[in-house]
Scaffold this motif. Structure first.
Motif, PDB file in Angstrom:
ATOM      1  N   VAL A 130       0.627   3.874   8.116  1.00 16.36           N
ATOM      2  CA  VAL A 130       1.343   4.972   7.465  1.00 16.36           C
ATOM      3  C   VAL A 130       0.360   6.012   6.938  1.00 16.36           C
ATOM      4  CG1 VAL A 130       2.890   5.592   5.557  1.00 16.36           C
ATOM      5  CG2 VAL A 130       3.318   3.503   6.877  1.00 16.36           C
ATOM      6  N   ILE A 131      -0.743   5.540   6.351  1.00 16.75           N
ATOM      7  CA  ILE A 131      -1.774   6.468   5.861  1.00 16.75           C
ATOM      8  C   ILE A 131      -2.351   7.287   7.002  1.00 16.75           C
ATOM      9  CG2 ILE A 131      -4.095   6.612   4.844  1.00 16.75           C
ATOM     10  CD1 ILE A 131      -3.366   4.200   3.104  1.00 16.75           C
ATOM     11  N   ARG A 132      -2.596   6.648   8.131  1.00 14.77           N
ATOM     12  CA  ARG A 132      -3.149   7.360   9.292  1.00 14.77           C
ATOM     13  C   ARG A 132      -2.207   8.460   9.779  1.00 14.77           C
ATOM     14  NH1 ARG A 132      -7.108   5.103  12.613  1.00 14.77           N
ATOM     15  NH2 ARG A 132      -6.759   7.020  13.821  1.00 14.77           N
ATOM     16  N   ALA A 133      -0.912   8.284   9.548  1.00 14.71           N
ATOM     17  CA  ALA A 133       0.082   9.241  10.046  1.00 14.71           C
ATOM     18  C   ALA A 133       0.334  10.401   9.089  1.00 14.71           C
ATOM     19  CB  ALA A 133       1.395   8.519  10.326  1.00 14.71           C
ATOM     20  N   THR A 134      -0.198  10.321   7.859  1.00 11.44           N
ATOM     21  CA  THR A 134       0.069  11.399   6.897  1.00 11.44           C
ATOM     22  C   THR A 134      -0.522  12.715   7.407  1.00 11.44           C
ATOM     23  OG1 THR A 134      -1.937  10.831   5.638  1.00 11.44           O
ATOM     24  CG2 THR A 134       0.145   9.880   4.893  1.00 11.44           C
ATOM     25  N   THR A 135       0.206  13.795   7.172  1.00 14.95           N
ATOM     26  CA  THR A 135      -0.246  15.119   7.625  1.00 14.95           C
ATOM     27  C   THR A 135      -0.824  15.947   6.487  1.00 14.95           C
ATOM     28  OG1 THR A 135       2.006  15.951   7.354  1.00 14.95           O
ATOM     29  CG2 THR A 135       1.369  15.195   9.548  1.00 14.95           C
ATOM     30  N   ALA A 136      -0.750  15.425   5.263  1.00 15.34           N
ATOM     31  CA  ALA A 136      -1.446  16.019   4.122  1.00 15.34           C
ATOM     32  C   ALA A 136      -2.535  15.027   3.719  1.00 15.34           C
ATOM     33  CB  ALA A 136      -0.489  16.258   2.964  1.00 15.34           C
ATOM     34  N   PRO A 137      -3.653  15.501   3.181  1.00 13.22           N
ATOM     35  CA  PRO A 137      -4.732  14.579   2.793  1.00 13.22           C
ATOM     36  C   PRO A 137      -4.219  13.494   1.840  1.00 13.22           C
ATOM     37  CG  PRO A 137      -5.476  16.850   2.654  1.00 13.22           C
ATOM     38  CD  PRO A 137      -4.005  16.912   2.901  1.00 13.22           C
ATOM     39  N   TYR A 138      -4.554  12.249   2.150  1.00 14.94           N
ATOM     40  CA  TYR A 138      -4.152  11.134   1.300  1.00 14.94           C
ATOM     41  C   TYR A 138      -5.387  10.328   0.936  1.00 14.94           C
ATOM     42  CZ  TYR A 138      -1.864   6.974  -0.511  1.00 14.94           C
ATOM     43  OH  TYR A 138      -1.475   5.939  -1.327  1.00 14.94           O
ATOM     44  N   ASN A 139      -5.630  10.169  -0.365  1.00 15.29           N
ATOM     45  CA  ASN A 139      -6.782   9.433  -0.867  1.00 15.29           C
ATOM     46  C   ASN A 139      -6.305   8.104  -1.430  1.00 15.29           C
ATOM     47  OD1 ASN A 139      -9.032   8.419  -2.184  1.00 15.29           O
ATOM     48  ND2 ASN A 139      -9.688  10.408  -2.978  1.00 15.29           N
ATOM     49  N   PHE A 140      -6.530   7.008  -0.682  1.00 16.75           N
ATOM     50  CA  PHE A 140      -6.018   5.711  -1.118  1.00 16.75           C
ATOM     51  C   PHE A 140      -6.728   5.209  -2.367  1.00 16.75           C
ATOM     52  CE2 PHE A 140      -9.711   4.231   1.154  1.00 16.75           C
ATOM     53  CZ  PHE A 140     -10.042   3.020   0.566  1.00 16.75           C
ATOM     54  N   LEU A 141      -7.904   5.780  -2.687  1.00 18.02           N
ATOM     55  CA  LEU A 141      -8.598   5.396  -3.913  1.00 18.02           C
ATOM     56  C   LEU A 141      -7.934   6.001  -5.141  1.00 18.02           C
ATOM     57  CD1 LEU A 141     -12.332   5.789  -2.817  1.00 18.02           C
ATOM     58  CD2 LEU A 141     -11.053   3.666  -3.058  1.00 18.02           C
ATOM     59  N   LYS A 142      -7.334   7.166  -4.966  1.00 15.31           N
ATOM     60  CA  LYS A 142      -6.775   7.903  -6.097  1.00 15.31           C
ATOM     61  C   LYS A 142      -5.252   7.890  -6.140  1.00 15.31           C
ATOM     62  CE  LYS A 142     -10.663   9.582  -7.869  1.00 15.31           C
ATOM     63  NZ  LYS A 142     -11.070   9.321  -9.280  1.00 15.31           N
ATOM     64  N   GLN A 143      -4.607   8.005  -4.993  1.00 15.84           N
ATOM     65  CA  GLN A 143      -3.152   8.178  -4.975  1.00 15.84           C
ATOM     66  C   GLN A 143      -2.403   6.849  -4.990  1.00 15.84           C
ATOM     67  OE1 GLN A 143      -3.535  11.738  -1.838  1.00 15.84           O
ATOM     68  NE2 GLN A 143      -1.396  11.324  -2.382  1.00 15.84           N
ATOM     69  N   PRO A 144      -1.249   6.826  -5.664  1.00 17.47           N
ATOM     70  CA  PRO A 144      -0.460   5.591  -5.712  1.00 17.47           C
ATOM     71  C   PRO A 144       0.180   5.272  -4.368  1.00 17.47           C
ATOM     72  CG  PRO A 144       0.728   7.393  -6.749  1.00 17.47           C
ATOM     73  CD  PRO A 144      -0.651   7.912  -6.450  1.00 17.47           C
ATOM     74  N   MET A 145       0.534   4.028  -4.197  1.00 20.08           N
ATOM     75  CA  MET A 145       1.172   3.578  -2.966  1.00 20.08           C
ATOM     76  C   MET A 145       2.521   4.263  -2.768  1.00 20.08           C
ATOM     77  SD  MET A 145       0.081  -0.243  -3.998  1.00 20.08           S
ATOM     78  CE  MET A 145       0.993  -1.272  -2.882  1.00 20.08           C
ATOM     79  N   SER A 146       3.197   4.596  -3.860  1.00 16.81           N
ATOM     80  CA  SER A 146       4.516   5.223  -3.779  1.00 16.81           C
ATOM     81  C   SER A 146       4.493   6.552  -3.043  1.00 16.81           C
ATOM     82  CB  SER A 146       5.088   5.428  -5.184  1.00 16.81           C
ATOM     83  OG  SER A 146       5.310   4.194  -5.829  1.00 16.81           O
ATOM     84  N   ASP A 147       3.358   7.251  -3.062  1.00 17.66           N
ATOM     85  CA  ASP A 147       3.264   8.545  -2.377  1.00 17.66           C
ATOM     86  C   ASP A 147       3.570   8.415  -0.895  1.00 17.66           C
ATOM     87  OD1 ASP A 147       2.615   9.705  -4.747  1.00 17.66           O
ATOM     88  OD2 ASP A 147       0.583  10.303  -4.198  1.00 17.66           O
ATOM     89  N   LEU A 148       3.279   7.257  -0.331  1.00 18.92           N
ATOM     90  CA  LEU A 148       3.517   7.052   1.102  1.00 18.92           C
ATOM     91  C   LEU A 148       5.001   6.927   1.420  1.00 18.92           C
ATOM     92  CD1 LEU A 148       0.629   4.503   1.760  1.00 18.92           C
ATOM     93  CD2 LEU A 148       0.666   6.923   2.372  1.00 18.92           C
ATOM     94  N   GLY A 149       5.821   6.671   0.389  1.00 16.77           N
ATOM     95  CA  GLY A 149       7.259   6.563   0.601  1.00 16.77           C
ATOM     96  C   GLY A 149       8.032   7.805   0.197  1.00 16.77           C
ATOM     97  N   VAL A 150       7.308   8.848  -0.239  1.00 21.44           N
ATOM     98  CA  VAL A 150       7.971  10.096  -0.633  1.00 21.44           C
ATOM     99  C   VAL A 150       8.622  10.722   0.596  1.00 21.44           C
ATOM    100  CG1 VAL A 150       7.539  12.462  -1.417  1.00 21.44           C
ATOM    101  CG2 VAL A 150       6.530  10.529  -2.643  1.00 21.44           C
ATOM    102  N   THR A 151       9.871  11.105   0.462  1.00 20.25           N
ATOM    103  CA  THR A 151      10.674  11.494   1.629  1.00 20.25           C
ATOM    104  C   THR A 151      10.551  12.965   2.010  1.00 20.25           C
ATOM    105  OG1 THR A 151      12.623  11.990   0.261  1.00 20.25           O
ATOM    106  CG2 THR A 151      12.355   9.718   1.035  1.00 20.25           C
ATOM    107  N   THR A 152       9.959  13.792   1.152  1.00 22.12           N
ATOM    108  CA  THR A 152       9.822  15.221   1.432  1.00 22.12           C
ATOM    109  C   THR A 152       8.363  15.620   1.448  1.00 22.12           C
ATOM    110  OG1 THR A 152      10.113  15.663  -0.940  1.00 22.12           O
ATOM    111  CG2 THR A 152      12.056  15.842   0.460  1.00 22.12           C
ATOM    112  N   CYS A 153       8.061  16.728   2.089  1.00 21.70           N
ATOM    113  CA  CYS A 153       6.694  17.235   2.149  1.00 21.70           C
ATOM    114  C   CYS A 153       6.531  18.415   1.188  1.00 21.70           C
ATOM    115  CB  CYS A 153       6.344  17.702   3.569  1.00 21.70           C
ATOM    116  SG  CYS A 153       6.241  16.353   4.764  1.00 21.70           S
TER     117      CYS A 153
END
Length: 239
Positions: free
Chosen positions: A52-75
């Motif tokens: 899921v992280i690999r598929a994100t189209t906005a920068p995603y920092n797994f060290l800083k951002q919560p896991m919930s961000d990956l389930g956010v339904t809007t961009c």
């Protein structure tokens, strides 16, 4: 398919599985392996999260951002109260189903494997806390942060805390019968406790919040996976 129907389906499926698990809980032969498989399956969580992280189209920092961000339904930015940064997770539906099924696997394993532990108040309380832990994780998938941040947060909060007393109680309950597994349990309890304590200092110290959250949950997933694998040979033969 309407996104609201999808989350309704998640809720309905969770309720049906809870009812089925409660109904079958006394069928030892049937449920033992299901419980072990449920906990072992938790090892797949971070593989799916990686995809899921690999598929994100906005920068995603797994060290800083919560896991919930990956389930956010809007961009976009400001998708929920604390997200002042950009989020775009095209595989959010996969992530939310993963949150839901992870919680289901946790509470299914907790109920079906209850008979493995010594029959005392400690193990019964620990089982109840693990059920709460699993349900809490399921809610984080059923109610994404941008859909309703309040309910997402309230649902997720118990899952940040209840695993600690649950692990300690299991460790104490099995310390004579299974000393090595008891030690492993206490180690995982210490790791998740340290992660939770450090998380409280985030407002004052620049800490990797995303990593701490993953350690907080991941240490319990690891405990459940390894514990199920350790118990599998003996309990499978006994069952």
């Amino acid at each position: 398919m309407s996104p609201y129907f999808t989350y309704f389906l998640m809720s309905a499926l969770t309720i049906m599985i809870i009812c089925l698990v409660v109904r079958l809980r006394n069928h030892r032969v049937i449920t033992l392996k299901i419980g072990l498989i449920s906990w072992i399956s938790l090892s797949a969580y971070f593989i799916i999260e990686y995809l899921v992280i690999r598929a994100t189209t906005a920068p995603y920092n797994f060290l800083k951002q919560p896991m919930s961000d990956l389930g956010v339904t809007t961009c976009g930015t400001d998708t929920y109260i604390l997200a002042t940064y950009e989020i775009c997770s095209p595989y959010h539906l996969l992530m939310n189903w993963t949150f839901t099924f992870t919680g289901i696997a946790i509470f299914t394993g907790a109920i079906f494997l209850h008979r493995i532990w010594p029959d005392n108040q400690q193990s019964r309380t620990a089982t109840a806390l693990f059920v709460i832990y699993g349900l809490s994780y399921t809610i984080s998938g059923i109610v994404p942060a941008d859909v309703n941040f309040l309910w997402h947060t309230l649902g997720s909060l118990p899952g940040m805390v209840v695993q600690i007393p649950a692990l300690i109680m299991i460790g104490l309950a099995i310390r004579k019968k299974m000393p090595k597994l008891s030690l492993w349990t206490f180690v995982c309890a210490l790791i998740t406790t340290c992660a939770l304590i450090l998380a409280f200092f985030q407002p004052f110290i620049d800490l990797p919040g995303g990593l701490l959250q993953r350690i907080l949950y991941g240490s319990v997933f690891l405990w459940m996976t390894v514990t199920a694998m350790v118990l599998w040979p003996k309990k499978s033969e006994d069952g």
